[in-house]
Write an enzyme that holds these catalytic residues in place. Structure first.
Site, PDB file in Angstrom:
ATOM      1  N   ASP A  49      -1.698  -2.336  -0.596  1.00  0.00           N
ATOM      2  CA  ASP A  49      -2.348  -1.039  -0.728  1.00  0.00           C
ATOM      3  C   ASP A  49      -3.469  -0.954   0.301  1.00  0.00           C
ATOM      4  OD1 ASP A  49      -2.959   1.479  -1.926  1.00  0.00           O
ATOM      5  OD2 ASP A  49      -2.295   0.665  -3.846  1.00  0.00           O
ATOM      6  N   ASP A 100      -3.396   4.866   0.494  1.00  0.00           N
ATOM      7  CA  ASP A 100      -3.998   5.708  -0.538  1.00  0.00           C
ATOM      8  C   ASP A 100      -4.574   6.994   0.069  1.00  0.00           C
ATOM      9  OD1 ASP A 100      -4.946   5.842  -3.396  1.00  0.00           O
ATOM     10  OD2 ASP A 100      -6.903   5.927  -2.401  1.00  0.00           O
ATOM     11  N   GLU A 108       0.372   8.123   0.709  1.00  0.00           N
ATOM     12  CA  GLU A 108       0.144   8.983  -0.460  1.00  0.00           C
ATOM     13  C   GLU A 108      -0.525  10.262   0.019  1.00  0.00           C
ATOM     14  OE1 GLU A 108      -1.982   8.729  -4.843  1.00  0.00           O
ATOM     15  OE2 GLU A 108      -3.082   8.079  -3.069  1.00  0.00           O
ATOM     16  N   HIS A 143       0.766   3.983 -11.190  1.00  0.00           N
ATOM     17  CA  HIS A 143      -0.465   3.673 -11.911  1.00  0.00           C
ATOM     18  C   HIS A 143      -1.321   4.902 -12.186  1.00  0.00           C
ATOM     19  CE1 HIS A 143      -1.433   3.949  -7.697  1.00  0.00           C
ATOM     20  NE2 HIS A 143      -2.714   4.040  -7.985  1.00  0.00           N
ATOM     21  N   ASP A 144      -1.008   6.034 -11.538  1.00  0.00           N
ATOM     22  CA  ASP A 144      -1.780   7.261 -11.721  1.00  0.00           C
ATOM     23  C   ASP A 144      -1.051   8.300 -12.567  1.00  0.00           C
ATOM     24  OD1 ASP A 144      -4.070   6.565 -10.320  1.00  0.00           O
ATOM     25  OD2 ASP A 144      -3.310   7.292  -8.401  1.00  0.00           O
TER      26      ASP A 144
END
Length: 555
Positions: free
Chosen positions: A98, A199, A254, A330-331
């Site tokens: 990440d 991210d 993302e 995870h979100d």
């Protein structure tokens, strides 16, 4: 067209603190991941994506990084990381890290220096602005609540943070910031990792002048103000030129609020930026009609809207760019609860149906830990059961401060859509603490762990786990699944999601019943069809039983 290795891959996302604890401190760690590599190898996935494992004060579960070149001690040491990477490769898999570079932690050395004065080496590493009439520089709201600006007396200025105050945004206009990021990327790539998930990477270029949002107190991302800024293409091309083009790696950006037309710029098959994006259109469906409440809602997603969102990306990127495919991360809440039915009577079939619907599309599928077990939402009923900063802040802001919604209603919204639904420890077996740890886990287990766990799934040949194994194998074996174009069927059908894929004279027909009713749909063609995959034992032709999904091949 040259096909890339990541077009054949299926990615498995690991949320490290919730995956496997090896030293019994109640927190998942890197040696714990090593322990479970045979399980992941058995599932058949190709690439593991780790959520952030870097040094962090954990104000936002590791997305606030204080040192990009150090491992957070609760996860282990750099030696543990090196061993993990070696073992992943030994098991025939790759590793995706990440990369969080829209912002850092406020504990990062760069920010600690930057806030001291206006004339030090790092003074321009962040986005600083003078007060306007004694107030914030503009009316932007932060993602996790409150103003997007925090005042620092030492400088007499505000800094911008699109997320928490502990996550100051980097100033990408500064070439030194970009070079610092390239240095971080090279550090990990030279260790031998296989790529990055980036991210909120489309937020790094801010709009000129940082104009006010049309409505005061709104998060500027929802107004389209800060996504896909004017220099984003320039920054991504520079990233590719300076770093990515020198390694055979996979990159996924993302990109909240991005449209397919934007994504083609970033992921064009002949472009020099990223390989694919995470888009949000399908997971952002059913926001509250009251804009002040944002995403918080408990309404079921309407199937025609879901089909429209996914089909739009399938058609727009076909032959031009590349899709990522995901239900969970995870979100996001657990997909079987959000998009289907987590009632014990239907959960397994519904989870298989969702998997089939997604994995038969064009793109690279992502599986989030526990998805292959058909894990469902936790269904919390009290605020003190939550850990997630976003969820807790939203409750206090919307219930206690603004009084826009009452407490019981907000708790229903959290139970439906809170990020914490995805973050409970991985259930490995039905023993105490679910085989995750001998100590009390950092976060409470999903109470269903005695029924829904990996040991039970691997022992049951009819489990969601083996269905996902089949989906992964089918993608590996079939160019039609990987590269076929997409042809939607009956987009306004509110009960069935059906589509065809076409490639070199072959056709795949996918039919999925999103209801608990028995339906009839005659989508089969006159030519002889072979049933390739189903979540029921016996095929009943045009009949679709509750949450039935089946895949036919015509050639």
């Amino acid at each position: 067209m040259t096909h890339k290795w990541w077009q054949n891959a299926v990615i498995y996302q690991i949320y490290p603190q919730s995956f496997q604890d090896s030293n019994n401190d109640g927190i998942g760690d890197l040696p714990g991941i090593v322990k479970r590599l045979p399980y992941l190898q058995k599932l058949g996935v190709d690439v593991l994506w780790l959520n952030p494992i870097y040094q962090s004060p954990l104000k936002d579960n590791g997305y606030d990084i204080a040192d990009y070149k150090k491992i957070l001690p609760v996860y282990g040491s750099m030696a543990d990381f090196d061993n993990l990477l070696k073992q992943i490769h030994a098991h025939g898999m790759k590793l995706l890290m990440d990369l969080v570079v829209n912002h850092t932690s406020d504990q990062h050395r760069w920010f600690q220096e930057s806030k001291q004065s206006k004339d030090n080496q790092y003074a321009d590493y962040y986005i600083w602005r003078d007060p306007v009439n004694g107030h914030e520089p503009n009316n932007w709201h932060a993602a996790f609540g409150g103003s997007a600006w925090t005042f620092v007396p030492e400088r007499g200025q505000y800094y911008l943070h699109l997320f928490a105050p502990g996550q100051p945004d980097l100033n990408w206009e500064n070439p030194a910031v970009r070079e610092s990021v390239w240095n971080i990327m090279r550090f990990w790539l030279d260790k031998g990792i296989d790529g990055f998930r980036m991210d909120v990477i489309n937020l790094i270029s801010k709009p000129a002048g940082l104009p006010d949002a049309p409505e005061p107190g709104t998060y500027p991302l929802t107004e389209g103000l800060v996504a896909d800024g004017p220099k984003l293409d320039d920054y991504l091309r520079e990233m590719n030129e300076k770093v990515l083009s020198h390694y055979d790696v996979m990159t996924v950006g993302e990109m909240p609020s991005s449209k397919p037309e934007d994504a083609i710029n970033y992921t064009g098959l002949n472009s020099h930026e990223l390989n694919m994006v995470f888009q949000f259109q399908h997971v952002a469906l059913e926001p509250n009609p009251d804009k002040r409440l944002g995403k918080w809602n408990d309404q079921p997603v309407k199937l025609p809207e879901l089909k429209k969102a996914l089909s739009r990306w399938q058609k727009a990127l076909d032959g031009k760019g590349w899709n990522s495919l995901y239900w969970n991360n995870h979100d996001q809440p657990r997909a079987v609860s959000r998009f289907a039915n987590d009632d014990p009577k239907y959960r397994v079939r519904a989870a298989k149906m969702l998997g089939t619907t997604l994995h038969m599309m064009q793109g690279t599928p992502f599986v989030f830990e526990g998805e292959e077990l058909g894990m469902a939402n936790v269904h919390y009923t009290h605020l003190d059961q939550y850990e997630d900063l976003e969820s807790i802040n939203a409750y206090h802001e919307l219930v206690d401060e603004k009084k826009l919604v009452d407490g019981p209603t907000m708790l229903k919204y959290l139970a439906n859509i809170s990020r914490d639904n995805a973050r409970t420890p991985m259930p490995w077996d039905d023993s105490q603490n679910a085989g995750f740890s001998d100590a009390t886990p950092w976060f409470a287990l999903n109470p269903t762990y005695q029924q829904i766990n990996a040991k039970a799934a691997v022992a049951d040949k009819d489990s969601v786990f083996y269905h996902y194994q089949k989906l992964i194998q089918l993608r590996h074996d079939s160019d039609l699944v990987k590269f076929g174009n997409y042809d939607e069927i009956d987009p306004d059908d509110a009960e069935v999601f059906a589509y065809r894929r076409h490639y070199q004279g072959d056709t795949l027909l996918v039919m999925s019943n999103f209801t608990d009713k028995t339906l009839t749909r005659n989508y089969r063609q006159a030519r002889a069809a072979k049933l390739v995959l189903s979540n029921y034992d016996n095929d009943q032709g045009v009949t679709l039983r509750p949450y039935e999904s089946k895949v036919y091949l015509f050639n």
